[in-house]
Design a protein around this motif. Structure first.
Motif, PDB file in Angstrom:
ATOM      1  N   ASP A   1       0.828  -1.215   0.000  1.00  0.00           N
ATOM      2  CA  ASP A   1       0.000   0.000   0.000  1.00  0.00           C
ATOM      3  C   ASP A   1       0.859   1.260   0.000  1.00  0.00           C
ATOM      4  O   ASP A   1       0.613   2.191  -0.775  1.00  0.00           O
ATOM      5  N   ILE A   2       1.848   1.299   0.882  1.00  0.00           N
ATOM      6  CA  ILE A   2       2.698   2.479   1.002  1.00  0.00           C
ATOM      7  C   ILE A   2       4.052   2.038   1.543  1.00  0.00           C
ATOM      8  O   ILE A   2       4.140   1.084   2.327  1.00  0.00           O
ATOM      9  N   ALA A   3       5.113   2.722   1.103  1.00  0.00           N
ATOM     10  CA  ALA A   3       6.462   2.388   1.572  1.00  0.00           C
ATOM     11  C   ALA A   3       7.210   3.676   1.905  1.00  0.00           C
ATOM     12  O   ALA A   3       6.977   4.723   1.286  1.00  0.00           O
ATOM     13  N   PHE A   4       8.105   3.563   2.881  1.00  0.00           N
ATOM     14  CA  PHE A   4       8.893   4.702   3.351  1.00  0.00           C
ATOM     15  C   PHE A   4      10.377   4.330   3.318  1.00  0.00           C
ATOM     16  O   PHE A   4      10.760   3.225   3.681  1.00  0.00           O
ATOM     17  N   ASP A   5      11.190   5.291   2.911  1.00  0.00           N
ATOM     18  CA  ASP A   5      12.620   5.036   2.811  1.00  0.00           C
ATOM     19  C   ASP A   5      13.376   6.343   2.952  1.00  0.00           C
ATOM     20  O   ASP A   5      12.772   7.425   2.974  1.00  0.00           O
ATOM     21  N   GLY A   6      14.691   6.259   3.045  1.00  0.00           N
ATOM     22  CA  GLY A   6      15.532   7.440   3.056  1.00  0.00           C
ATOM     23  C   GLY A   6      16.259   7.582   1.732  1.00  0.00           C
ATOM     24  O   GLY A   6      16.009   6.835   0.780  1.00  0.00           O
ATOM     25  N   CYS A   7      17.182   8.535   1.650  1.00  0.00           N
ATOM     26  CA  CYS A   7      17.969   8.704   0.424  1.00  0.00           C
ATOM     27  C   CYS A   7      19.219   9.509   0.730  1.00  0.00           C
ATOM     28  O   CYS A   7      19.323  10.165   1.776  1.00  0.00           O
ATOM     29  N   ASP A   8      20.170   9.460  -0.180  1.00  0.00           N
ATOM     30  CA  ASP A   8      21.377  10.279  -0.072  1.00  0.00           C
ATOM     31  C   ASP A   8      21.164  11.643  -0.735  1.00  0.00           C
ATOM     32  O   ASP A   8      21.615  12.662  -0.224  1.00  0.00           O
ATOM     33  N   GLN A   9      20.504  11.637  -1.895  1.00  0.00           N
ATOM     34  CA  GLN A   9      20.164  12.874  -2.584  1.00  0.00           C
ATOM     35  C   GLN A   9      18.823  12.703  -3.286  1.00  0.00           C
ATOM     36  O   GLN A   9      18.450  11.593  -3.678  1.00  0.00           O
ATOM     37  N   LEU A  10      18.126  13.817  -3.462  1.00  0.00           N
ATOM     38  CA  LEU A  10      16.804  13.833  -4.084  1.00  0.00           C
ATOM     39  C   LEU A  10      16.696  15.087  -4.923  1.00  0.00           C
ATOM     40  O   LEU A  10      17.088  16.171  -4.473  1.00  0.00           O
ATOM     41  N   ASN A  58      13.467  12.165  -8.420  1.00  0.00           N
ATOM     42  CA  ASN A  58      14.473  11.134  -8.652  1.00  0.00           C
ATOM     43  C   ASN A  58      15.446  11.135  -7.474  1.00  0.00           C
ATOM     44  O   ASN A  58      15.667  12.169  -6.843  1.00  0.00           O
ATOM     45  N   ALA A  59      16.048   9.994  -7.199  1.00  0.00           N
ATOM     46  CA  ALA A  59      16.871   9.894  -5.994  1.00  0.00           C
ATOM     47  C   ALA A  59      18.092   9.018  -6.213  1.00  0.00           C
ATOM     48  O   ALA A  59      18.092   8.107  -7.054  1.00  0.00           O
ATOM     49  N   LEU A  60      19.132   9.315  -5.451  1.00  0.00           N
ATOM     50  CA  LEU A  60      20.297   8.447  -5.333  1.00  0.00           C
ATOM     51  C   LEU A  60      20.276   7.825  -3.940  1.00  0.00           C
ATOM     52  O   LEU A  60      20.132   8.526  -2.945  1.00  0.00           O
ATOM     53  N   LYS A  61      20.403   6.495  -3.894  1.00  0.00           N
ATOM     54  CA  LYS A  61      20.384   5.759  -2.626  1.00  0.00           C
ATOM     55  C   LYS A  61      21.595   4.847  -2.637  1.00  0.00           C
ATOM     56  O   LYS A  61      21.499   3.684  -2.984  1.00  0.00           O
ATOM     57  N   LYS A  64      15.970  18.482   4.324  1.00  0.00           N
ATOM     58  CA  LYS A  64      15.875  19.354   3.159  1.00  0.00           C
ATOM     59  C   LYS A  64      17.224  19.593   2.498  1.00  0.00           C
ATOM     60  O   LYS A  64      17.303  19.869   1.295  1.00  0.00           O
ATOM     61  N   ASP A  65      18.313  19.479   3.276  1.00  0.00           N
ATOM     62  CA  ASP A  65      19.658  19.674   2.723  1.00  0.00           C
ATOM     63  C   ASP A  65      19.970  18.683   1.608  1.00  0.00           C
ATOM     64  O   ASP A  65      20.854  18.944   0.774  1.00  0.00           O
ATOM     65  N   ARG A  66      19.274  17.566   1.576  1.00  0.00           N
ATOM     66  CA  ARG A  66      19.544  16.550   0.557  1.00  0.00           C
ATOM     67  C   ARG A  66      18.743  16.767  -0.729  1.00  0.00           C
ATOM     68  O   ARG A  66      18.894  15.993  -1.684  1.00  0.00           O
ATOM     69  N   LEU A  67      17.913  17.801  -0.747  1.00  0.00           N
ATOM     70  CA  LEU A  67      17.175  18.158  -1.956  1.00  0.00           C
ATOM     71  C   LEU A  67      18.075  19.044  -2.818  1.00  0.00           C
ATOM     72  O   LEU A  67      18.531  20.097  -2.371  1.00  0.00           O
ATOM     73  N   THR A 115      21.127  -0.459 -10.267  1.00  0.00           N
ATOM     74  CA  THR A 115      21.898   0.712  -9.871  1.00  0.00           C
ATOM     75  C   THR A 115      21.206   1.406  -8.705  1.00  0.00           C
ATOM     76  O   THR A 115      20.036   1.136  -8.407  1.00  0.00           O
ATOM     77  N   SER A 116      21.911   2.337  -8.085  1.00  0.00           N
ATOM     78  CA  SER A 116      21.351   3.044  -6.925  1.00  0.00           C
ATOM     79  C   SER A 116      20.601   4.318  -7.316  1.00  0.00           C
ATOM     80  O   SER A 116      20.249   5.118  -6.443  1.00  0.00           O
ATOM     81  N   TYR A 117      20.354   4.513  -8.611  1.00  0.00           N
ATOM     82  CA  TYR A 117      19.573   5.665  -9.078  1.00  0.00           C
ATOM     83  C   TYR A 117      18.111   5.261  -9.201  1.00  0.00           C
ATOM     84  O   TYR A 117      17.775   4.310  -9.917  1.00  0.00           O
ATOM     85  N   PHE A 118      17.245   5.981  -8.506  1.00  0.00           N
ATOM     86  CA  PHE A 118      15.806   5.713  -8.524  1.00  0.00           C
ATOM     87  C   PHE A 118      15.146   6.710  -9.462  1.00  0.00           C
ATOM     88  O   PHE A 118      14.969   7.880  -9.127  1.00  0.00           O
ATOM     89  N   ASP A 119      14.824   6.240 -10.646  1.00  0.00           N
ATOM     90  CA  ASP A 119      14.311   7.077 -11.726  1.00  0.00           C
ATOM     91  C   ASP A 119      12.787   6.996 -11.753  1.00  0.00           C
ATOM     92  O   ASP A 119      12.227   5.961 -12.091  1.00  0.00           O
ATOM     93  N   ARG A 120      12.133   8.082 -11.350  1.00  0.00           N
ATOM     94  CA  ARG A 120      10.661   8.203 -11.401  1.00  0.00           C
ATOM     95  C   ARG A 120       9.948   7.124 -10.578  1.00  0.00           C
ATOM     96  O   ARG A 120       8.893   6.626 -10.964  1.00  0.00           O
ATOM     97  N   LEU A 121      10.505   6.773  -9.449  1.00  0.00           N
ATOM     98  CA  LEU A 121       9.867   5.804  -8.561  1.00  0.00           C
ATOM     99  C   LEU A 121       9.246   6.461  -7.330  1.00  0.00           C
ATOM    100  O   LEU A 121       8.423   5.854  -6.657  1.00  0.00           O
ATOM    101  N   VAL A 122       9.654   7.691  -7.037  1.00  0.00           N
ATOM    102  CA  VAL A 122       9.240   8.360  -5.802  1.00  0.00           C
ATOM    103  C   VAL A 122       7.890   9.054  -6.001  1.00  0.00           C
ATOM    104  O   VAL A 122       7.707   9.837  -6.935  1.00  0.00           O
ATOM    105  N   THR A 123       6.953   8.770  -5.101  1.00  0.00           N
ATOM    106  CA  THR A 123       5.641   9.436  -5.127  1.00  0.00           C
ATOM    107  C   THR A 123       5.728  10.821  -4.512  1.00  0.00           C
ATOM    108  O   THR A 123       5.208  11.797  -5.055  1.00  0.00           O
ATOM    109  N   ASN A 124       6.404  10.910  -3.370  1.00  0.00           N
ATOM    110  CA  ASN A 124       6.523  12.187  -2.665  1.00  0.00           C
ATOM    111  C   ASN A 124       7.632  12.039  -1.611  1.00  0.00           C
ATOM    112  O   ASN A 124       8.171  10.949  -1.419  1.00  0.00           O
TER     113      ASN A 124
END
Length: 222
Positions: free
Chosen positions: A73-82, A87-90, A115-118, A198-207
């Motif tokens: 239904d819903i998933a939560f995660d962190g990231c190194d950059q967004l 799109n995100a790098l993890k 916010k520093d990672r945005l 790869t650790s690049y998340f291309d168009r996978l993040v909802t918000n």
């Protein structure tokens, strides 16, 4: 209230009884797992993180393997950059393949970060990490070099040898002069034989829920 707790407080209402919920790794997600136990314990947990799996089990959640889950239904995660497009790098944890499986299964995939990672453009100091079959080692190293990058096999700090993924594959940290065309670069690498993910998340993040420690504010990306 610490900014981590403020991020968690905004994420908590998104979790409803009866949901299948994905939790990634990291301290902020770990705090969400703890707080959710007091908020609504009647959920099923799916996680790519051994640490999170152990915590969720201790807290009494029903924990199932992603191998036997066809929808989250819903998933939560962190990231190194967004970036501002979601799109995100993890790259830090080395479990990005399993994290992408969770993200792909989820109806909503939320990142919890500061916010520093945005960023407007990804900083090449953060490596693009490849999970690679051991037999493809030489091929992948040469491919990264041909694409203008430098590749280093990740080694273990507490043992003699390489750091391996949970599937027994190599983790290769790749540094490029620029990430200006990261999506195209990522596609080239994914298409290389032996590259699992790869650790690049291309168009996978909802918000994303973004915490600003300086101003003690929490906002969403979209």
């Amino acid at each position: 209230m610490a900014i981590k707790q403020a991020i968690v407080a905004q994420a908590l209402p998104l979790i409803k009884a009866g949901m299948v919920v994905g939790f990634g790794g990291g301290t902020t997600v770990g705090e969400l797992v703890r707080q959710a136990a007091n908020h609504v314990n009647d959920i099923t947990v799916v996680t790519p993180s051994p640490t999170t799996r152990q915590l969720a089990t201790v807290l009494g959640y029903t924990v199932i393997s992603p191998a036997y889950c066809d929808r989250i239904d819903i998933a939560f995660d962190g990231c190194d950059q967004l970036d501002h497009h979601g799109n995100a790098l993890k790259s830090g944890g080395g479990i990005h393949t399993a994290e992408k499986i969770i993200a792909s299964l989820a109806d909503e995939y939320w990142l919890l970060t500061v916010k520093d990672r945005l960023v407007d453009q990804f900083d090449p100091q953060t490596p693009l990490v490849l999970e690679v079959l051991p037999t493809a080692f030489a091929l992948v190293m040469q491919t990264v070099s041909d694409l203008g990058g430098q590749a280093t096999v990740r080694t273990a700090a507490n043992r003699d040898g390489f750091t391996l993924s949970d599937q027994g594959n190599l983790l290769i940290d790749c540094h490029f002069p620029t990430y200006e065309h990261l999506s195209a670069l990522n596609q080239e690498l994914v298409a290389t034989a032996g590259v699992v993910e790869t650790s690049y998340f291309d168009r996978l993040v909802t918000n994303a829920i973004l915490g600003d420690a300086d101003h003690q504010q929490v906002t969403t990306l979209f």
